[in-house]
Write a protein that holds these residues in place. Structure first.
Motif, PDB file in Angstrom:
ATOM      1  N   PRO A  33     -36.089 -25.550 -14.658  1.00 15.14           N
ATOM      2  CA  PRO A  33     -34.805 -25.157 -14.094  1.00 15.14           C
ATOM      3  C   PRO A  33     -34.007 -24.245 -15.016  1.00 15.14           C
ATOM      4  N   SER A  34     -33.237 -23.363 -14.396  1.00 13.06           N
ATOM      5  CA  SER A  34     -32.219 -22.590 -15.094  1.00 13.06           C
ATOM      6  C   SER A  34     -30.864 -23.135 -14.651  1.00 13.06           C
ATOM      7  N   ARG A  35     -29.931 -23.235 -15.586  1.00 13.86           N
ATOM      8  CA  ARG A  35     -28.590 -23.702 -15.259  1.00 13.86           C
ATOM      9  C   ARG A  35     -27.668 -22.546 -14.884  1.00 13.86           C
ATOM     10  N   GLU A  59     -25.333 -37.237  -6.504  1.00 11.91           N
ATOM     11  CA  GLU A  59     -25.394 -35.933  -7.162  1.00 11.91           C
ATOM     12  C   GLU A  59     -24.568 -34.910  -6.378  1.00 11.91           C
ATOM     13  N   THR A  60     -24.223 -33.827  -7.043  1.00 13.28           N
ATOM     14  CA  THR A  60     -23.484 -32.733  -6.420  1.00 13.28           C
ATOM     15  C   THR A  60     -24.342 -31.480  -6.455  1.00 13.28           C
ATOM     16  N   GLY A 109     -30.283 -30.393 -10.864  1.00 14.47           N
ATOM     17  CA  GLY A 109     -30.742 -29.968 -12.180  1.00 14.47           C
ATOM     18  C   GLY A 109     -30.862 -28.468 -12.327  1.00 14.47           C
ATOM     19  N   TYR A 110     -30.701 -27.738 -11.231  1.00 18.13           N
ATOM     20  CA  TYR A 110     -30.776 -26.274 -11.248  1.00 18.13           C
ATOM     21  C   TYR A 110     -29.387 -25.700 -10.980  1.00 18.13           C
ATOM     22  N   GLY A 111     -29.136 -24.499 -11.524  1.00 20.04           N
ATOM     23  CA  GLY A 111     -27.975 -23.689 -11.227  1.00 20.04           C
ATOM     24  C   GLY A 111     -26.742 -24.343 -10.655  1.00 20.04           C
ATOM     25  N   GLY A 112     -26.024 -25.094 -11.425  1.00 18.81           N
ATOM     26  CA  GLY A 112     -24.756 -25.667 -10.983  1.00 18.81           C
ATOM     27  C   GLY A 112     -24.848 -27.019 -10.336  1.00 18.81           C
ATOM     28  N   SER A 113     -26.039 -27.475  -9.985  1.00 20.66           N
ATOM     29  CA  SER A 113     -26.218 -28.795  -9.369  1.00 20.66           C
ATOM     30  C   SER A 113     -26.447 -29.848 -10.446  1.00 20.66           C
ATOM     31  N   THR A 114     -25.908 -31.033 -10.226  1.00 21.60           N
ATOM     32  CA  THR A 114     -26.049 -32.115 -11.203  1.00 21.60           C
ATOM     33  C   THR A 114     -27.405 -32.803 -11.067  1.00 21.60           C
ATOM     34  N   GLY A 115     -27.701 -33.671 -12.028  1.00 20.53           N
ATOM     35  CA  GLY A 115     -28.901 -34.484 -11.942  1.00 20.53           C
ATOM     36  C   GLY A 115     -30.115 -33.843 -12.575  1.00 20.53           C
ATOM     37  N   ARG A 116     -31.262 -34.474 -12.353  1.00 23.52           N
ATOM     38  CA  ARG A 116     -32.555 -33.992 -12.857  1.00 23.52           C
ATOM     39  C   ARG A 116     -33.547 -33.994 -11.707  1.00 23.52           C
ATOM     40  N   PRO A 117     -34.425 -33.000 -11.649  1.00 16.82           N
ATOM     41  CA  PRO A 117     -35.354 -32.907 -10.519  1.00 16.82           C
ATOM     42  C   PRO A 117     -36.429 -33.985 -10.536  1.00 16.82           C
ATOM     43  N   ASP A 125     -32.197 -33.883  -1.545  1.00 12.32           N
ATOM     44  CA  ASP A 125     -31.424 -32.640  -1.567  1.00 12.32           C
ATOM     45  C   ASP A 125     -31.675 -31.820  -0.300  1.00 12.32           C
ATOM     46  N   ALA A 126     -32.945 -31.674   0.071  1.00  5.96           N
ATOM     47  CA  ALA A 126     -33.274 -30.897   1.269  1.00  5.96           C
ATOM     48  C   ALA A 126     -32.650 -31.524   2.516  1.00  5.96           C
ATOM     49  N   LYS A 127     -32.699 -32.849   2.615  1.00  3.86           N
ATOM     50  CA  LYS A 127     -32.109 -33.522   3.771  1.00  3.86           C
ATOM     51  C   LYS A 127     -30.589 -33.362   3.773  1.00  3.86           C
ATOM     52  N   THR A 128     -29.979 -33.404   2.607  1.00  3.94           N
ATOM     53  CA  THR A 128     -28.534 -33.213   2.509  1.00  3.94           C
ATOM     54  C   THR A 128     -28.140 -31.822   3.005  1.00  3.94           C
ATOM     55  N   ALA A 129     -28.891 -30.808   2.611  1.00 10.10           N
ATOM     56  CA  ALA A 129     -28.599 -29.443   3.060  1.00 10.10           C
ATOM     57  C   ALA A 129     -28.839 -29.300   4.561  1.00 10.10           C
TER      58      ALA A 129
END
Length: 269
Positions: A33-35, A59-60, A109-117, A125-129
């Motif tokens: 991941p990139s932050r 997570e956000t 865990g990527y670009g602005g999102s909290t947590g770890r993949p 995450d996919a279901k949330t989106a």
């Protein structure tokens, strides 16, 4: 005999140590991941809203969203294991030119999102989106899932468990564990791998038109994986070779155009 026994013992100790290290740090080998989390405008995009979503496990997530032109579908794009959605701004802009609604999800865990993949996390995450798009009023048959590389696993499983209008998979795998087994034939990955993304166990449950795109000389996820996943899927389905290209083809407008042409065939302008 003593030397041979010592050699075998030494080899066994080193082998166990190597397996232990790979088990402990396996997610560092699977996710890159990139932050990087710039505003959409900072990477040249216009008409894009940066949305934050809360997952059921606290997570956000960051989602970049742009609404569709009248009558056009919305693409939920699930990216691969490296970088961030900001690195894919040119793809986002390309989809806008086709009139699609566009929703780029930044995995935990990527670009602005909290947590770890993790696999469980990415599926949440996919279901949330997906649920967010439904909450905006999009009918399920107006949502198109586009999965890139690692993102094809969550795309397959999400589409198998939820109604969608179509699915486009770019360089998919039968299962991430199958790719790992090929890369590490000396490791019992089936026993040790935590995040296996077994797309082959779910793809036949997809009830929407499916397109698979794959480069013939892809060394990251070889061509045969896409072919075998296609064979496991049910109609209506289409397989398109990208020609003698590798994994880098996923980042070209030629590949995106093939997916967009397929989508336009399902949603005429």
């Amino acid at each position: 005999m003593g030397f041979i026994k010592l050699t075998l013992v030494t080899f066994g100790v080193l082998y166990v140590a190597a397996l232990s290290g790979m088990y402990v740090f396996q997610r560092d080998l699977q996710y890159f991941p990139s932050r990087h989390d710039p505003a959409p405008e900072a990477v040249g995009l216009t008409g894009v809203e940066r949305v934050t979503l809360a997952t059921p496990d606290g997570e956000t997530l960051v989602l970049w969203y742009s609404p569709p032109a009248e009558g056009r579908p919305v693409i939920l794009f699930l990216h691969g294991n490296a970088g961030a959605i900001a690195d894919r701004a040119d793809r986002f802009a390309f989809y806008q030119t086709r009139g699609y609604g566009v929703a780029f999800l930044s995995w935990r865990g990527y670009g602005g999102s909290t947590g770890r993949p993790t696999e469980t996390g990415l599926l949440a995450d996919a279901k949330t989106a997906y649920d967010h798009l439904r909450s905006l009023g999009f009918a399920a048959d107006r949502i198109v899932l586009v999965g890139e590389s690692l993102g094809t696993g969550p795309a397959v499983i999400t589409a198998a468990q939820n109604p969608v209008g179509a699915v486009v998979l770019e360089a998919p795998y039968t299962a991430a564990v199958d790719v790992a087994r090929r890369a590490y034939p000396w490791v019992p990955v089936g026993l040790l791998m935590k995040d296996q993304y077994r797309s082959r166990d779910h793809v036949a449950l997809i009830q929407a038109p499916l397109l698979i795109l794959h480069g013939e000389v892809d060394r990251v996820i070889p061509f045969g994986f896409g072919q075998r996943l296609y064979e496991a899927a049910k109609d209506p389905k289409t397989f398109l070779s990208l020609g003698p290209v590798g994994h880098e083809a996923l980042f070209t407008s030629e590949t995106w155009s093939k997916g967009a042409d397929f989508i336009d065939g399902l949603y005429p302008r």
